[in-house]
Design an enzyme around this catalytic site. Structure first.
Site, PDB file in Angstrom:
ATOM      1  N   ASP A   1       0.863  -1.123   0.023  1.00 53.98           N
ATOM      2  CA  ASP A   1      -0.001  -0.033   0.019  1.00 53.98           C
ATOM      3  C   ASP A   1       0.964   1.215  -0.030  1.00 53.98           C
ATOM      4  OD1 ASP A   1      -1.298   2.240   0.580  1.00 53.98           O
ATOM      5  OD2 ASP A   1      -2.521   1.191   2.292  1.00 53.98           O
TER       6      ASP A   1
ATOM      7  N   LYS B   1      -3.035  12.489  -3.241  1.00 53.92           N
ATOM      8  CA  LYS B   1      -2.252  12.603  -2.316  1.00 53.92           C
ATOM      9  C   LYS B   1      -1.051  13.134  -2.715  1.00 53.92           C
ATOM     10  CE  LYS B   1      -4.287   8.919   0.785  1.00 53.92           C
ATOM     11  NZ  LYS B   1      -5.107   9.614   1.868  1.00 53.92           N
TER      12      LYS B   1
HETATM   13  N1  PMP Z   1      -3.796   3.360   2.701  1.00 53.81           N
HETATM   14  C1  PMP Z   1      -3.380   4.454   3.350  1.00 53.81           C
HETATM   15  C2  PMP Z   1      -2.104   4.056   4.201  1.00 53.81           C
HETATM   16  C3  PMP Z   1      -4.086   5.622   3.134  1.00 53.81           C
HETATM   17  O1  PMP Z   1      -3.531   6.653   4.063  1.00 53.81           O
HETATM   18  C4  PMP Z   1      -5.060   5.658   2.246  1.00 53.81           C
HETATM   19  C5  PMP Z   1      -5.704   7.218   2.602  1.00 53.81           C
HETATM   20  N2  PMP Z   1      -5.987   7.781   3.741  1.00 53.81           N
HETATM   21  C6  PMP Z   1      -5.575   4.901   1.815  1.00 53.81           C
HETATM   22  C7  PMP Z   1      -4.900   3.616   1.779  1.00 53.81           C
HETATM   23  C8  PMP Z   1      -6.768   5.071   0.833  1.00 53.81           C
HETATM   24  O2  PMP Z   1      -6.592   5.798  -0.350  1.00 53.81           O
HETATM   25  P1  PMP Z   1      -7.750   6.116  -1.098  1.00 53.81           P
HETATM   26  O3  PMP Z   1      -8.859   6.551  -0.227  1.00 53.81           O
HETATM   27  O4  PMP Z   1      -7.109   7.269  -2.009  1.00 53.81           O
HETATM   28  O5  PMP Z   1      -8.307   5.066  -1.871  1.00 53.81           O
END
Ligand code: PMP
Length: 411
Positions: free
Chosen positions: A201, A227
């Site tokens: 991830d 992000k």
């Molecule tokens: N994994 C981590 C470590 C995150 O910080 C986030 C977003 N907060 C996500 C997954 C999920 O990302 P998204 O909502 O853009 O799919």
């Protein structure tokens, strides 16, 4: 000290001139989503003004422009993460969709009843719930690699958690709560040595550091564009071609088919096999522009500057009495600090900071098992990016002290 011109960088982000509650905005919530530079905003407008059409099908000029923009974005992503082949980049809505795709398609392919899926106690729900669901579908066992007391993961814990039954290990590169940076390269070596597959991830790492998927050696790497200065609604899954080739799509419809009969159909080649329907064209074009922007600054420069900011914030915040910081020391963490201030609920704290123009996040940060591990129901988090300054951290510290004083006042 950084050589970057942070004032110039700040001028690239129009939203940073916003005034919030009569104060200049101090945006410390980039781990939730980053702000967007003008070039990315302009690129999206340019796309809709001069390029907009559907991709892959149209032979007209606009169709070609849109297709070139979309496929050009794929090449930009491929180059950015040093993937070997363009077929290894699947555009998704973000990290969540990318991990769900792996857990469904790859999970269905390799996991059987009694097998083990290994994740960690620091995972975001996006890298936890899809594996729970896979384990339930397959009668597999979901196991957790334990954390050290400081919120890091040791290679020894990884080795001790692996077994002959482990099929998939999935782990965050950087924790969105603790800021811990996991040594994915070393961990992947151990995972592969036991014959398991490694999923990463990358939501919190790729905006802030150079990611080279071939060097990391992982089998899959998921991330979100929003992000890393890109638009919302776009992200990508990197997967090794040999694995993606064997996997079945999980969404079906236009664009991903080769031949459709009344009862049966066949699929196109990678990467379109996993991109059913009209894709995220404008968003992909915007993401490519964000990548160009970050590359022009330099990922190593970004990492170095954020380390400097984080070390400064860690020191200043640690000195506030009653403020507890969660996770490892500044030298072992990425640019975020999760904390609680004694006597002030994190939601009250975030509201008080907002009244000073400062945006921080409060809550469980989509990591409820990790909150349990910390013994907290919620926490506050300040997260930094390339446009933040030490002066903004000073403002945060001043506001934290004022808030503490306000809440300790006895009426
Ligand atoms: N994994 C981590 C470590 C995150 O910080 C986030 C977003 N907060 C996500 C997954 C999920 O990302 P998204 O909502 O853009 O799919």
């Amino acid at each position: 000290m950084t050589n970057l011109n942070i004032e110039k960088i700040r001028n690239d982000f129009p939203i940073l001139s916003e005034v919030i509650n009569d104060r200049p905005l101090v945006y410390l919530d980039s781990s939730a989503t980053s702000q967007k530079p003008k070039c990315v905003i302009d690129k999206t407008v340019e796309y809709y003004t001069h390029m907009n059409a559907n991709v892959h099908r149209g032979v007209h000029t606009l169709g070609t422009r849109a297709t070139d923009g979309y496929e050009g974005a794929r090449e930009t992503v491929r180059n950015f993460i040093n993937a070997k082949y363009f077929e290894e980049i699947i555009f998704t809505r973000g990290t969540t969709t990318a991990i769900n795709l792996v857990a469904h398609s790859f999970g269905d392919l390799v996991v059987e009843s009694g097998d083990e899926i290994l994740i960690t106690e620091m995972e975001h729900h996006a890298n936890l719930v899809p594996w729970q669901q896979l384990a339930k579908r397959k009668g597999a066992i979901l196991k957790y690699i334990p954390l050290n007391a400081d919120g890091t993961i040791s290679i020894e814990s990884v080795e001790a958690s692996l077994s002959d039954k482990t099929k998939i290990v999935s782990m965050t590169h950087v924790s969105n709560v603790l800021g811990t940076i996991n040594d994915i390269k070393a961990i992947t070596e151990k995972v592969h040595a036991r014959g398991a597959y490694m999923v990463v991830d990358g939501a919190q790492s790729i905006p802030h550091m150079k990611v080279d998927v071939q060097d990391l050696g992982c089998d899959f790497f998921a991330f979100s564009g929003h992000k890393m200065c890109g638009p919302t609604g776009i992200g990508a899954l990197y997967g090794k071609k040999a694995l993606l080739d064997k996997m079945e799509p999980i969404e079906f419809g236009g664009d991903m088919i080769d031949f459709v009969g009344l009862q049966d159909s066949t699929w196109t080649e990678l990467p379109t096999k996993f991109e059913a329907g009209t894709p995220l064209i404008a968003e992909a074009v915007g993401l490519a522009e964000a990548i160009k922007y970050l590359e022009a600054i330099g990922m190593d420069n970004i990492l170095e500057y954020e380390h400097e900011l984080t070390a400064y914030a860690y020191e200043q915040m640690s000195a506030i009495e009653g403020l507890e910081i969660y996770g490892p020391t500044a030298d072992k963490r990425a640019g975020l600090i999760t904390f609680n201030l004694e006597g002030v609920h994190p939601h009250d704290l975030a509201t008080a900071l907002d009244s000073h123009g400062i945006a921080v996040r409060a809550g469980h940060h989509c990591a409820q098992p990790l909150m349990k591990w910390l013994g907290q129901s919620s926490t506050a988090r300040a997260s930094f990016y390339i446009y933040n300054t030490k002066e903004e951290i000073d403002q945060l510290v001043t506001s934290l002290k004022e808030t503490k004083e306000f809440f300790s006042y006895e009426f």
